[in-house]
Write a protein that holds these residues in place. Structure first.
Motif, mmCIF file in Angstrom:
data_model
loop_
_atom_site.group_PDB
_atom_site.id
_atom_site.type_symbol
_atom_site.label_atom_id
_atom_site.label_comp_id
_atom_site.label_asym_id
_atom_site.label_seq_id
_atom_site.Cartn_x
_atom_site.Cartn_y
_atom_site.Cartn_z
ATOM 1 N N ASP A 1 0.824 -1.216 0.000
ATOM 2 C CA ASP A 1 0.000 0.000 0.000
ATOM 3 C C ASP A 1 0.858 1.266 0.000
ATOM 4 O OD1 ASP A 1 -2.342 -1.419 -0.049
ATOM 5 O OD2 ASP A 1 -2.819 -1.145 2.070
ATOM 6 N N LEU A 2 2.106 1.153 0.498
ATOM 7 C CA LEU A 2 2.989 2.309 0.498
ATOM 8 C C LEU A 2 3.274 2.803 -0.908
ATOM 9 C CD1 LEU A 2 5.672 1.142 3.110
ATOM 10 C CD2 LEU A 2 3.950 2.916 3.455
ATOM 11 N N PHE A 3 3.202 1.891 -1.871
ATOM 12 C CA PHE A 3 3.576 2.227 -3.243
ATOM 13 C C PHE A 3 2.372 2.266 -4.178
ATOM 14 C CE2 PHE A 3 6.999 0.013 -1.080
ATOM 15 C CZ PHE A 3 8.014 0.951 -1.174
ATOM 16 N N GLU A 4 1.190 2.234 -3.605
ATOM 17 C CA GLU A 4 -0.029 2.279 -4.428
ATOM 18 C C GLU A 4 -0.106 3.615 -5.189
ATOM 19 O OE1 GLU A 4 -4.870 1.640 -3.964
ATOM 20 O OE2 GLU A 4 -3.592 1.773 -2.199
ATOM 21 N N GLY A 5 -0.318 3.540 -6.465
ATOM 22 C CA GLY A 5 -0.463 4.743 -7.278
ATOM 23 C C GLY A 5 0.829 5.211 -7.910
ATOM 24 N N LEU A 6 1.960 4.581 -7.501
ATOM 25 C CA LEU A 6 3.233 4.990 -8.114
ATOM 26 C C LEU A 6 3.393 4.368 -9.486
ATOM 27 C CD1 LEU A 6 5.685 4.769 -5.081
ATOM 28 C CD2 LEU A 6 4.614 6.787 -6.090
#
Length: 241
Positions: A236-241
């Motif tokens: 989730d930390l990298f969601e949307g990257l």
């Protein structure tokens, strides 16, 4: 010195609580005693004591409602003649729950625990301030205290009650801190704990290999396991990257 106020619609009960604090807990400074909850709430709009000794059943305003409105700005110790509110008090994360008449031993134990909590909070806040100002962390070892640039930390591994720091230049340092203490010191920076045995600097991630929990490959080639219960939080930390 611990600052406190007492809120109890029964003046005698409030007075007894104040007397016992002065007699058995001299480290507590009772700033105010309120028998009218409304006046206490008005005072709390301006001031923030360390702890509030709070009755529950009061006319007009319920002590549980007052605790909810305070919203964690101060620790709350409920002082009541009724055990039936204990579950609700726990839900509101009350610091303690004392039954009337207040037992002196219970009161002393309560204040001792509160002292420890406040001391830890102050120490943590000071460490975070230093970290923020200088982007360094003070790391104690057997040789002394090392002041480390936070950006140079690649990962930290647990080793019994010690922690091993691994740096971008391949250096290592064994610190006399638990991984939990290191995690607290690095809070607010780009670090993540994917496993009970590791803390990693997110800036040094090379890639992620999918699996039951998965594996993180760091830029130094080291593989760090991701526990199953941390997998979603990590991705989730990298969601949307």
């Amino acid at each position: 010195m611990i600052t406190a106020i007492i809120i109890d619609d029964e003046f005698k009960s409030a007075e007894v609580a104040g007397l016992k604090l002065r007699k058995f807990c001299p480290q507590v400074n009772v700033l105010e005693i309120f028998t009218e909850p409304g006046k206490a709430l008005a005072w709390l709009e301006v001031h923030t004591p360390d702890v509030i000794f709070l009755d529950i059943e009061m006319p007009g305003v319920n002590g549980l409602n007052i605790a909810a409105r305070i919203g964690g700005r101060a620790d709350v110790v409920f002082v009541t003649a009724y055990e039936k509110y204990s579950v609700e008090a726990i839900r509101l994360t009350a610091f303690d729950y004392l039954l009337k008449p207040i037992d002196e031993n219970d009161l002393v134990k309560c204040i001792t625990r509160l002292e420890e909590k406040l001391a830890h909070r102050k120490k943590t806040a000071t460490s975070r301030l230093i970290n923020t100002l200088f982007d360094k962390i003070a790391v104690p070892s057997l040789e002394g205290v090392h002041f480390i640039n936070i950006k140079d930390i690649v990962r930290v591994e647990a080793e019994s009650n010690y922690s091993v720091f691994h740096f971008a230049d391949k250096r290592k340092l064994t610190a006399s801190k638990t991984l939990k203490q290191v995690e607290e010191a690095l809070e607010g920076y780009s670090f993540f704990r994917p496993h009970k045995s590791y803390i990693i600097n997110l800036q040094y991630i090379s890639r992620y290999v999918r699996g039951e929990g998965g594996t993180i490959i760091m830029t130094d080639g080291h593989e760090v396991e991701v526990s199953r219960n941390k997998k979603k939080e990590f991705l989730d930390l990298f969601e949307g990257l």
